[in-house]
Design an enzyme around this catalytic site. Structure first.
Site, mmCIF file in Angstrom:
data_model
loop_
_atom_site.group_PDB
_atom_site.id
_atom_site.type_symbol
_atom_site.label_atom_id
_atom_site.label_comp_id
_atom_site.label_asym_id
_atom_site.label_seq_id
_atom_site.Cartn_x
_atom_site.Cartn_y
_atom_site.Cartn_z
ATOM 1 N N CYS A 144 0.799 -1.227 0.000
ATOM 2 C CA CYS A 144 0.000 0.000 0.000
ATOM 3 C C CYS A 144 0.832 1.278 0.000
ATOM 4 O O CYS A 144 0.295 2.350 -0.289
ATOM 5 C CB CYS A 144 -0.935 0.009 1.208
ATOM 6 S SG CYS A 144 -1.934 -1.477 1.350
ATOM 7 N N HIS A 169 -8.858 2.693 -3.016
ATOM 8 C CA HIS A 169 -7.446 2.450 -2.688
ATOM 9 C C HIS A 169 -6.807 1.582 -3.765
ATOM 10 O O HIS A 169 -6.681 0.374 -3.601
ATOM 11 C CB HIS A 169 -7.370 1.777 -1.312
ATOM 12 C CG HIS A 169 -6.006 1.348 -0.887
ATOM 13 N ND1 HIS A 169 -4.845 1.970 -1.305
ATOM 14 C CD2 HIS A 169 -5.607 0.334 -0.066
ATOM 15 C CE1 HIS A 169 -3.800 1.365 -0.755
ATOM 16 N NE2 HIS A 169 -4.236 0.365 -0.015
ATOM 17 N N CYS A 208 -0.994 2.457 6.345
ATOM 18 C CA CYS A 208 -0.600 1.148 6.839
ATOM 19 C C CYS A 208 -0.217 0.292 5.646
ATOM 20 O O CYS A 208 -0.574 0.587 4.504
ATOM 21 C CB CYS A 208 -1.727 0.502 7.642
ATOM 22 S SG CYS A 208 -3.294 0.319 6.754
ATOM 23 N N GLY A 239 0.254 -3.803 4.272
ATOM 24 C CA GLY A 239 0.111 -5.229 4.482
ATOM 25 C C GLY A 239 1.436 -5.890 4.808
ATOM 26 O O GLY A 239 2.480 -5.464 4.302
#
Length: 422
Positions: A120, A377, A407, A409
């Site tokens: 991300c 996203h 954040c 993954g």
């Protein structure tokens, strides 16, 4: 091993401002020849995967469209672009895709290209990668991209893990799906369903207002696509120039009626309404030293200051910004109240609620145009898209400093600091 709460407590002290304007802020606003500056920043519309305006657009076509617009509007000779770095997560043969798209968009053979992937945060990592090359003297001018076609490059999941991973107490947590990590955050930290739905409703409402008021017009460049109508099967040319995932009229009450998406995991509070949308989109940020921009006579619109990354337990990966934001603020000598806009990726409302409350942020400063719950996203795009959005919002507010964060993954967090020079 220290718990997440214990670790977080050790990094929050400096977030309590000593004054309304710290010495670090004054230093940050100074202009120096070696500053890494941004002279162009834009994004495509963000559209719903499998349903929205970009659903039939392959990632190479998406990149070619954006890169062509950048080349035509960046006000410098394309031959000056020495390297182009793409943040991307899902595309097969990624290096081939980005290099081929660069050439097809009209950049010369002398413009190199590469790919980075930290899930991300890939778009922000691309910005950091180009900036670091400029700082090191490896290149003078570079372009950072983030792009994802979640319609045409679906996530096939992680490969089968080895026994050494599945038996390890930390590594095995990466076997947990993202939805489960959202429920872990909600359960571990007592985030209520009501708080999550209220957070998500605010995202939709802000995004709806921003779109209606025209705030995003200087962010978005249109994309011409071939679009196949799912009802008639007829394919036609369309120009996509607006985000299409925003649900007008959304309230916390309407979100409260949506059933849990993951009833198999407790407390089962994450839904299709309070989690980020699966989305297609791309963004671009052009970087060079201030001295180079002055030499070329191009307008500076912003400055990249710093970016950093942290690691944490994968099972609660969502709270990564709660660690990354204090870390990056400390590195640049800023206090929380020095920051005018926080762009924190809304992977799930559970993590959004936690990060805002734990860091003591003013909710009005967080995602003032809505976030990923409303906008979507696109994994590799988000980190670059946030930079484009933050600079545009700072211009609108006539403010200066933004922090972007997300954040990541596998249990990471990333954050960056940017200054507007509108």
């Amino acid at each position: 091993m220290a718990s997440a709460g214990q670790r977080l407590g050790s990094v929050l002290g400096h977030l309590n401002p000593l004054s309304s304007e710290s010495s670090g802020k004054a230093k940050l606003l100074q202009k120096n020849p070696d500053d890494i500056v941004i002279t162009y920043a834009a994004r495509t519309p963000l559209t719903k995967a499998k349903k929205g305006g970009l659903k039939d657009t392959q990632i190479d076509d998406l990149l070619i469209s954006l890169l062509t617009t950048v080349r035509e509007n960046m006000n410098i000779d394309p031959s000056l672009i020495e390297d182009i770095c793409l943040g991307n997560v899902l595309a097969p043969s990624q290096g081939y895709v980005v290099r081929s798209s660069v050439l097809a968009a009209g950049f010369p053979a002398t413009s190199a290209a590469s790919i980075v992937n930290r899930f991300c945060s890939s778009g922000l990592l691309a910005v950091q990668q180009i900036s670091n090359q400029i700082i090191a003297g490896s290149i003078e001018v570079g372009l950072a991209l983030g792009a994802e076609s979640m319609s045409t490059c679906p996530d096939n999941g992680a490969p089968q893990a080895s026994a050494k991973i599945t038996s390890h107490p930390l590594a095995s947590q990466n076997e947990q799906p993202m939805g489960q990590t959202s429920e872990n955050v909600a359960g571990d930290f007592g985030i209520s369903r009501q708080a999550m739905d209220e957070f998500a409703a605010r995202s939709f409402q802000r995004a709806e207002k921003a779109q209606k008021e025209g705030w995003t017009k200087d962010e978005i460049v249109p994309v011409e696509v071939s679009f196949t109508d799912p009802k008639t099967g007829v394919t036609s040319k369309r120009v996509i120039d607006a985000d299409d995932g925003i649900r007008a009229g959304t309230t916390a009450e309407s979100l409260g009626k949506i059933r849990a998406a993951f009833p198999q995991w407790k407390p089962s509070q994450t839904t299709g309404g309070n989690a980020s949308q699966i989305t297609d989109g791309a963004a671009a940020v052009l970087l060079m030293k201030r001295s180079k921009a002055e030499q070329l006579g191009v307008k500076v619109i912003g400055k990249f200051v710093q970016a950093t990354v942290v690691g944490l337990e994968p099972r609660i990966m969502g709270i990564g910004p709660a660690f990354a934001i204090p870390k990056v603020l400390e590195k640049v000598g800023l206090h929380r109240d020095d920051v005018d806009v926080f762009e924190i990726n809304e992977a799930f409302a559970s993590m959004g609620v936690y990060c805002v409350e734990k860091l003591g942020l003013d909710p009005a400063k967080v995602n003032p145009r809505g976030g990923a719950i409303a906008l979507g996203h696109p994994l590799g795009c988000t980190g670059a898209r946030q930079v484009v959005t933050a600079l545009s919002e700072l211009r609108r507010q006539d403010k200066r400093i933004a922090v972007t964060s997300m954040c990541v993954g596998t249990g990471q967090g990333m954050a960056g600091v940017f200054v507007s020079e509108h």
